[in-house]
Design a protein around this motif. Structure first.
Motif, PDB file in Angstrom:
ATOM      1  N   LYS A   2       0.723  39.345  61.624  1.00  0.00           N
ATOM      2  CA  LYS A   2       1.782  39.481  61.502  1.00  0.00           C
ATOM      3  C   LYS A   2       2.893  39.751  61.166  1.00  0.00           C
ATOM      4  N   ILE A   3       3.872  41.190  61.787  1.00  0.00           N
ATOM      5  CA  ILE A   3       4.520  41.918  62.463  1.00  0.00           C
ATOM      6  C   ILE A   3       5.392  41.813  61.154  1.00  0.00           C
ATOM      7  N   THR A   4       6.002  43.091  60.605  1.00  0.00           N
ATOM      8  CA  THR A   4       7.199  42.971  59.326  1.00  0.00           C
ATOM      9  C   THR A   4       8.119  43.724  60.490  1.00  0.00           C
ATOM     10  N   TYR A   5       8.040  44.543  61.188  1.00  0.00           N
ATOM     11  CA  TYR A   5       9.521  45.744  61.640  1.00  0.00           C
ATOM     12  C   TYR A   5       8.926  45.233  62.923  1.00  0.00           C
ATOM     13  N   SER A   6      10.364  45.296  63.681  1.00  0.00           N
ATOM     14  CA  SER A   6      10.202  44.960  65.252  1.00  0.00           C
ATOM     15  C   SER A   6      11.542  45.680  65.514  1.00  0.00           C
ATOM     16  N   ILE A   7      11.397  47.850  66.117  1.00  0.00           N
ATOM     17  CA  ILE A   7      11.617  48.463  66.688  1.00  0.00           C
ATOM     18  C   ILE A   7      12.675  48.149  67.457  1.00  0.00           C
ATOM     19  N   LEU A  38       6.722  48.524  68.150  1.00  0.00           N
ATOM     20  CA  LEU A  38       7.717  49.098  69.156  1.00  0.00           C
ATOM     21  C   LEU A  38       8.555  48.645  70.318  1.00  0.00           C
ATOM     22  N   ILE A  39       9.419  47.964  70.294  1.00  0.00           N
ATOM     23  CA  ILE A  39       9.755  47.254  71.596  1.00  0.00           C
ATOM     24  C   ILE A  39      10.896  47.928  72.499  1.00  0.00           C
ATOM     25  N   LEU A  40      10.320  48.601  73.405  1.00  0.00           N
ATOM     26  CA  LEU A  40      11.047  49.785  74.425  1.00  0.00           C
ATOM     27  C   LEU A  40      11.436  49.254  75.353  1.00  0.00           C
ATOM     28  N   VAL A  41      12.929  48.540  76.166  1.00  0.00           N
ATOM     29  CA  VAL A  41      13.913  47.856  76.994  1.00  0.00           C
ATOM     30  C   VAL A  41      14.358  48.952  77.994  1.00  0.00           C
ATOM     31  N   ASP A  42      14.053  48.803  78.857  1.00  0.00           N
ATOM     32  CA  ASP A  42      14.051  49.930  80.525  1.00  0.00           C
ATOM     33  C   ASP A  42      15.054  49.273  81.256  1.00  0.00           C
ATOM     34  N   ASP A  43      16.351  49.864  80.917  1.00  0.00           N
ATOM     35  CA  ASP A  43      17.078  49.432  80.904  1.00  0.00           C
ATOM     36  C   ASP A  43      17.767  49.620  82.470  1.00  0.00           C
ATOM     37  N   GLY A  44      16.564  49.511  83.606  1.00  0.00           N
ATOM     38  CA  GLY A  44      16.532  49.825  85.238  1.00  0.00           C
ATOM     39  C   GLY A  44      16.426  51.344  85.552  1.00  0.00           C
ATOM     40  N   SER A  45      16.301  52.068  84.437  1.00  0.00           N
ATOM     41  CA  SER A  45      15.724  53.233  84.987  1.00  0.00           C
ATOM     42  C   SER A  45      15.026  53.777  86.251  1.00  0.00           C
ATOM     43  N   THR A  46      16.123  54.984  86.362  1.00  0.00           N
ATOM     44  CA  THR A  46      15.332  55.711  88.212  1.00  0.00           C
ATOM     45  C   THR A  46      14.627  56.821  88.131  1.00  0.00           C
ATOM     46  N   ARG A  86       8.915  40.253  66.856  1.00  0.00           N
ATOM     47  CA  ARG A  86       7.981  39.259  66.693  1.00  0.00           C
ATOM     48  C   ARG A  86       8.282  39.250  64.106  1.00  0.00           C
ATOM     49  N   GLY A  87       9.139  40.801  64.252  1.00  0.00           N
ATOM     50  CA  GLY A  87       8.731  41.573  63.179  1.00  0.00           C
ATOM     51  C   GLY A  87       9.588  39.958  61.903  1.00  0.00           C
ATOM     52  N   ASP A  88       9.664  40.009  61.265  1.00  0.00           N
ATOM     53  CA  ASP A  88      10.399  39.800  59.825  1.00  0.00           C
ATOM     54  C   ASP A  88      11.761  40.669  59.409  1.00  0.00           C
ATOM     55  N   ALA A  89      12.053  41.430  59.732  1.00  0.00           N
ATOM     56  CA  ALA A  89      12.762  42.882  59.950  1.00  0.00           C
ATOM     57  C   ALA A  89      13.574  43.791  61.379  1.00  0.00           C
ATOM     58  N   ILE A  90      14.483  43.719  62.011  1.00  0.00           N
ATOM     59  CA  ILE A  90      14.912  44.074  63.345  1.00  0.00           C
ATOM     60  C   ILE A  90      15.498  45.057  62.491  1.00  0.00           C
ATOM     61  N   VAL A  91      15.310  46.185  63.698  1.00  0.00           N
ATOM     62  CA  VAL A  91      16.146  47.532  63.634  1.00  0.00           C
ATOM     63  C   VAL A  91      16.059  48.294  65.120  1.00  0.00           C
ATOM     64  N   ILE A  92      17.240  48.906  64.771  1.00  0.00           N
ATOM     65  CA  ILE A  92      17.851  48.714  66.616  1.00  0.00           C
ATOM     66  C   ILE A  92      17.894  50.035  66.331  1.00  0.00           C
TER      67      ILE A  92
END
Length: 92
Positions: A2-7, A38-46, A86-92
């Motif tokens: 189980k994931i505790t933290y999602s960054i 660690l969720i890395l969201v690539d927002d259309g990088s070039t 998937r974490g119980d806590a999410i950090v942005i």
């Protein structure tokens, strides 16, 4: 496990900063001894950030890439990261 933290980190043309971001987040989160991702969201990088994110994900299973085909903006990237978290806590 189980994931505790999602960054969530929205990324747009940050190829030079990605290794340091990954290093610092890993250092702090590994010290917590809690399961994390660690969720890395690539927002259309070039600038090659997309490929760098994929490389990080291949070498570190805690890195979860979310790749956009084009730039949608910061808030949409955060929302997408939230959807994948998937974490119980999410950090942005």
């Amino acid at each position: 496990m189980k994931i505790t933290y999602s960054i969530i980190a929205p990324i747009y043309n940050e190829i030079d900063n990605l290794p340091e971001l990954h290093r610092r987040v890993s250092e702090v989160m590994d010290a917590s001894k809690e399961p994390w991702e660690l969720i890395l969201v690539d927002d259309g990088s070039t600038d090659g950030s997309t490929e760098k994110i994929r490389e990080l994900a291949k070498t570190d299973k805690k890195v979860r890439p979310v790749i956009f085909a084009r730039n949608f903006g910061h808030q949409v990237a955060i929302t997408a990261g939230w959807d994948f978290a998937r974490g119980d806590a999410i950090v942005i």
